[in-house]
Design an enzyme around this catalytic site. Sequence first.
Site, PDB file in Angstrom:
ATOM      1  N   GLU A  78      -0.949   2.851  -3.882  1.00 34.04           N
ATOM      2  CA  GLU A  78      -1.991   3.733  -3.911  1.00 34.04           C
ATOM      3  C   GLU A  78      -2.399   4.173  -5.117  1.00 34.04           C
ATOM      4  O   GLU A  78      -1.610   4.401  -5.839  1.00 34.04           O
ATOM      5  CB  GLU A  78      -1.622   4.844  -2.714  1.00 34.04           C
ATOM      6  CG  GLU A  78      -1.093   4.595  -1.357  1.00 34.04           C
ATOM      7  CD  GLU A  78      -2.170   4.096  -0.677  1.00 34.04           C
ATOM      8  OE1 GLU A  78      -3.350   4.269  -0.966  1.00 34.04           O
ATOM      9  OE2 GLU A  78      -1.934   3.429   0.436  1.00 34.04           O
ATOM     10  N   CYS A 141       1.242  11.030   4.624  1.00 33.99           N
ATOM     11  CA  CYS A 141       1.513  10.305   3.348  1.00 33.99           C
ATOM     12  C   CYS A 141       0.475  10.652   2.325  1.00 33.99           C
ATOM     13  O   CYS A 141       1.150  11.078   1.082  1.00 33.99           O
ATOM     14  CB  CYS A 141       1.249   8.748   3.934  1.00 33.99           C
ATOM     15  SG  CYS A 141       2.388   8.217   4.799  1.00 33.99           S
ATOM     16  N   HIS A 165       2.767   2.015   0.087  1.00 29.61           N
ATOM     17  CA  HIS A 165       2.633   2.026   1.634  1.00 29.61           C
ATOM     18  C   HIS A 165       3.423   0.521   1.833  1.00 29.61           C
ATOM     19  O   HIS A 165       3.054  -0.242   0.939  1.00 29.61           O
ATOM     20  CB  HIS A 165       1.287   2.082   2.343  1.00 29.61           C
ATOM     21  CG  HIS A 165       1.095   3.492   2.694  1.00 29.61           C
ATOM     22  ND1 HIS A 165      -0.153   4.044   2.157  1.00 29.61           N
ATOM     23  CD2 HIS A 165       1.531   4.278   3.546  1.00 29.61           C
ATOM     24  CE1 HIS A 165      -0.107   5.240   2.670  1.00 29.61           C
ATOM     25  NE2 HIS A 165       0.864   5.126   3.733  1.00 29.61           N
TER      26      HIS A 165
END
Length: 207
Positions: A78, A141, A165
């Site tokens: 991310e 998350c 992830h």
Amino acid sequence: MKVLVTGFEPFNREKINPSYEVVKALPSKIENAEIVKKKIPVVYGDSIETVIEGIKTVSPNIVIMLGQAGGRSCITVERVAINVNDSTAPDNLKNVLKGEPVVKGGPVGYFSTLPIYRIVKGLTRAKIPADISNTAGTFVCNSLFYGVMHYIFENELDIMAGFIHVPYLPIQTLKKPHLPSMSFEEITKGVKKAIMVSVKEYRLKYV
């Protein structure tokens, strides 16, 4: 040198969460860095406090947060966390938040300080499917990612941190064959590689 690696408990009626399954399988040391493992509740607010408590207790150099991204076909590193909680799905305490900030008055977002390009390059060189993601969603998350980055920046801590992830495990898609998955062995190998790359980058920057 210490690396705090976190993974979530199961949620949404799942019996397992690949993020924590992988965390449990990690060795105690990678690149001579101590690996500290922590299980995180899928609960707004509580997830952030759990990791912050871990940071206070462990004093890690690096924090790598893992989460499950059902529907994604590769490991996704991310780029950014945004200051919003917004989902139709409840967390594990049945909280449903719509358009609420993670931190009131906080910045719009925080960028990961992990070497995201080098991690993806390292994984693809190892023939592990990986890519950079520009959205961590707006569920727990992203909330965790944002809350931890906010704590690190507000306290001016020399901690490299970010969120990764991972896909479903094959066993999770037995009744959802249309969704992609990745083997436990491949995800674990990928996470180990991400830690290795991050440790090496930290030593270049801070040691």
